[in-house]
Scaffold this active site. Structure first.
Site, PDB file in Angstrom:
ATOM      1  N   HIS A 194      -2.937 -35.409 -10.941  1.00 38.50           N
ATOM      2  CA  HIS A 194      -3.933 -36.094 -11.775  1.00 38.50           C
ATOM      3  C   HIS A 194      -5.248 -35.302 -11.812  1.00 38.50           C
ATOM      4  CE1 HIS A 194      -1.201 -39.543 -11.307  1.00 38.50           C
ATOM      5  NE2 HIS A 194      -1.229 -39.246 -10.021  1.00 38.50           N
TER       6      HIS A 194
ATOM      7  N   SER B  94     -19.806 -14.354 -23.759  1.00 37.54           N
ATOM      8  CA  SER B  94     -20.590 -15.204 -24.646  1.00 37.54           C
ATOM      9  C   SER B  94     -21.705 -14.373 -25.256  1.00 37.54           C
ATOM     10  CB  SER B  94     -21.184 -16.390 -23.873  1.00 37.54           C
ATOM     11  OG  SER B  94     -22.172 -17.058 -24.652  1.00 37.54           O
TER      12      SER B  94
END
Length: 431
Positions: A165, A295
């Site tokens: 999870h 970036s």
């Protein structure tokens, strides 16, 4: 795939002034692009017409050696401009190429396409292309598995925190986690090989699958008709042909083909999602080249752009399965032509997309970087909480009840105080 549409022979402009599929212009390998190229398709049409003529001659039809040789000599002599003009007039791509082939083979023109329908060249070429496309994908997939296997072996004993999870769970190892990826890809390899080997030739079946035109050519000799089908199938390199067809081979084949490719897409998406999550945790990352820019604004960024590309293209690959499902469901009786335009797009795009993600995944798998110190730090952070499971099991072995909170409050939590506050432990254990 004869299409009586409005294409009219118009070809997309070259260069930078017209849309080009990124799959062909940016991503897929040259060899995969060639398999789905017009040159390869139309050359294969001519090869199929030659194989048919050779088999018909062997079985007694009045076809001369001179006609056969003329066809052989012009397999690659394709006048694309003439074919486009013919299609503009005829609104039929196969007949446009019959005329174009006949123009450079005047002696053989009368026997080109003898007794067949458009699907003889269209469908059989598609099956040859699908087989060849699988032959390009299979070694690439095997190579990715091999690279990941090397990585898994190298990192087999490096402990790392497991997640369920996406929450901290028990320990696993970096190598064992990689084996989860490998297992999925091995299943994909088996499925791709199975579907590739199950491909059957459409063969020489006539306009509605009854072979009526060939029975007429051979004056009712059904044994020669069956032999013709077998001979052309063998020339094309297939071990089996469909026993029964309509005008086309059953479009269930396309479902099988795109199903295994979509499944491969799901595997790659899962693998590359894991890598992207691990990159965020700074435990592992894909190759990042010395001059690579993460970036344009943030120089510290190390974006997992290869894994992101794989995920984006894998999503496209997974959606393509809907096309053959719907196409197969609406093939009226012996066939309808609404499959043609759809199949031109989805079959090629599926293989070009699968080719791209395997090429990219190979690059990723050959340069995975692991950061053991980060992994170790995260393990140490979570180790006190993982210890509670062992404590609970020891408690039960001693006769205690694992559901008794008092025992935890009085016996377990005090043991953990040197590491974390009692309140944090309670929160982690959801108590």
């Amino acid at each position: 795939m004869a299409e009586r549409g409005d294409r009219g022979g118009q070809q997309a402009a070259c260069g930078h002034d017209s849309y080009r599929s990124p799959l062909a212009s940016r991503y897929a390998s040259p060899e995969m692009c060639f398999v789905f190229s017009e040159r390869y398709k139309f050359r294969t049409w001519r090869q199929l017409w030659l194989w048919l003529a050779e088999a018909e001659q062997t079985l007694g039809l009045p076809i001369t050696d001179e006609q056969i040789q003329e066809m052989k000599s012009n397999l690659d002599n394709i006048d694309f401009k003439m074919a486009a003009e013919e299609e503009k007039q005829l609104r039929h791509d196969v007949m446009a190429h019959v005329h174009t082939f006949g123009h450079c083979c005047p002696k053989a023109a009368a026997i080109i396409h003898l007794g067949t329908t458009s699907c003889y060249v269209g469908d059989n070429t598609d099956l040859i292309i699908l087989r060849n496309a699988f032959d390009l994908l299979l070694p690439k997939l095997a190579r990715v598995i091999s690279r990941l296997a090397d990585f898994a072996k190298e990192r087999a004993d490096l402990p790392t925190l497991g997640f369920t999870h996406f929450q901290p769970a028990q320990l696993t190892t970096v190598g064992k986690r990689c084996c989860l990826w490998i297992q999925d890809l091995c299943m994909d390899l088996q499925n791709l090989k199975r579907v590739r080997d199950d491909l059957r030739f459409r063969g020489v079946k006539g306009t509605t699958g009854t072979q009526a035109s060939f029975l007429q050519l051979f004056e009712g000799d059904d044994q020669k008709v069956e032999q013709l089908d077998k001979m052309v199938t063998e020339k094309a390199g297939f071990k089996r042909a469909f026993i029964i067809t309509g005008q086309t081979y059953t479009r269930k084949v396309d479902i099988e083909v795109l199903s295994v490719l979509a499944s491969l897409g799901a595997s790659v998406h899962k693998i590359c999602t894991d890598i992207r999550l691990l990159a965020n945790l700074k435990e592992m990352e894909e190759p990042f080249e010395k001059q690579q820019i993460g970036s344009s604004a943030m120089p510290y960024k190390r974006n997992p752009m290869r894994s992101e590309r794989c995920c984006g293209l894998a999503r496209h690959l997974m959606t393509l399965i809907m096309d053959p499902l719907q196409t197969a469901s609406v093939q009226w009786f012996e066939r309808t032509l609404d499959d043609s335009a759809n199949r031109r797009i989805c079959l090629a795009e599926a293989f070009l997309t699968a080719d791209t993600i395997l090429n990219t995944l190979q690059n990723i798998s050959e340069g995975l970087v692991v950061y053991p110190k980060v992994i170790e730090r995260r393990i140490r952070q979570e180790l006190p909480f993982m210890a509670t499971e062992n404590i609970i099991m020891a408690m039960v072995k001693a006769g205690g009840n694992r559901q008794v909170k008092r025992f935890l409050e009085e016996e377990v939590y005090p043991l953990l105080k040197p590491y974390e506050s009692v309140m944090k432990v309670k929160a982690e254990l959801r108590l």
